[in-house]
Design a protein around this motif. Sequence first.
Motif, short mmCIF file in Angstrom:
data_model
loop_
_atom_site.label_atom_id
_atom_site.label_comp_id
_atom_site.label_asym_id
_atom_site.label_seq_id
_atom_site.Cartn_x
_atom_site.Cartn_y
_atom_site.Cartn_z
N ALA A 155 86.30 53.40 18.89
CA ALA A 155 87.20 52.89 17.13
C ALA A 155 86.74 54.71 17.21
O ALA A 155 87.06 55.48 15.86
CB ALA A 155 85.50 53.13 15.89
N LEU A 156 86.13 55.54 17.41
CA LEU A 156 85.93 57.00 17.12
C LEU A 156 87.20 57.85 18.30
O LEU A 156 87.08 58.68 18.02
CB LEU A 156 84.27 57.84 17.79
CG LEU A 156 83.57 57.04 17.14
CD1 LEU A 156 82.41 57.63 17.31
CD2 LEU A 156 83.41 56.86 15.52
N GLY A 157 87.94 57.16 18.99
CA GLY A 157 88.95 57.60 19.55
C GLY A 157 88.51 58.52 20.94
O GLY A 157 88.93 58.52 21.52
N GLN A 158 87.57 58.16 21.41
CA GLN A 158 86.76 58.30 22.69
C GLN A 158 86.59 57.27 23.49
O GLN A 158 87.29 56.39 23.52
CB GLN A 158 85.08 58.88 23.33
CG GLN A 158 84.90 59.13 21.75
CD GLN A 158 85.16 61.05 22.03
OE1 GLN A 158 84.82 61.17 23.56
NE2 GLN A 158 85.33 61.45 21.27
N ALA A 159 87.81 57.83 24.47
CA ALA A 159 87.91 56.92 25.86
C ALA A 159 86.74 56.19 26.50
O ALA A 159 85.29 56.52 26.52
CB ALA A 159 89.16 57.69 27.19
N GLU A 160 86.77 54.46 27.10
CA GLU A 160 85.06 53.83 27.30
C GLU A 160 85.96 53.35 28.24
O GLU A 160 87.28 52.95 28.81
CB GLU A 160 85.09 53.08 26.55
CG GLU A 160 83.53 51.90 26.18
CD GLU A 160 83.45 51.38 25.55
OE1 GLU A 160 82.53 50.52 26.28
OE2 GLU A 160 83.72 51.27 24.74
N SER A 161 85.08 53.75 29.72
CA SER A 161 85.85 52.35 30.86
C SER A 161 85.06 52.03 31.43
O SER A 161 83.60 51.93 31.18
CB SER A 161 85.38 53.49 32.11
OG SER A 161 86.48 54.99 31.67
N ARG A 162 85.32 50.57 32.44
CA ARG A 162 84.62 49.35 32.65
C ARG A 162 85.11 49.66 33.93
O ARG A 162 86.18 49.48 34.28
CB ARG A 162 84.53 47.84 31.78
CG ARG A 162 84.13 49.08 30.72
CD ARG A 162 82.48 48.10 30.39
NE ARG A 162 82.20 48.11 28.98
CZ ARG A 162 81.25 48.46 28.87
NH1 ARG A 162 80.09 47.91 29.48
NH2 ARG A 162 80.50 48.20 27.25
N ALA A 163 84.33 49.60 35.39
CA ALA A 163 84.51 49.81 36.43
C ALA A 163 84.14 48.41 37.13
O ALA A 163 83.05 47.23 36.49
CB ALA A 163 84.25 50.34 37.33
#
Length: 172
Positions: free
Chosen positions: A150-158
């Motif tokens: 929601a804050l425009g930050q990339a979030e990754s899940r591997a």
Amino acid sequence: MLLMWYQLRNAAILEGFPEYARYEGLAEQIRIFENDFINGLLQTRGYVTALQMGFVRQGAATQKLAEERIEFRLARQRLLDRSSPPLLHVVLDESCLRRAVGGRDVMIEQLLHLERMSTRRDVIIQIAPFSLGEERPFTHMTALLIAVDALGQAESRAFIRAARRDLEWMST
């Protein structure tokens, strides 16, 4: 909604897969290395049906469960038809193309489908050739799902398919 229905109906789904499918549906980028079979997001109905019927013949699934898995896999592919689909970057081990699933006609249809999908601007398909030998980048199916919060930050899940056949995951 489809994922929630599937979770309630099927205890036989791979451990960790409901979470994976949830993140997959939110991802803006999906990056996958597949070393066994063509990835589910790129499978034709004939290919996934052949795989699932193989599980039925082996006694690892019932006919009903196989049919539910087929429909669920095909439903997951709808994310590629969204108005703003995720970037899908799939690296297939050469064995994925050479392993004859469902016979000649199913494989021809599947390979033609891969060719069509590779012409889309939001799909990248690469092949890791056998000639890489021990330099092959991964030994297990690996997926990196990237979403923006929601804050425009990339979030990754591997996610990594482990030898015991479930999915392990890490987040950053």
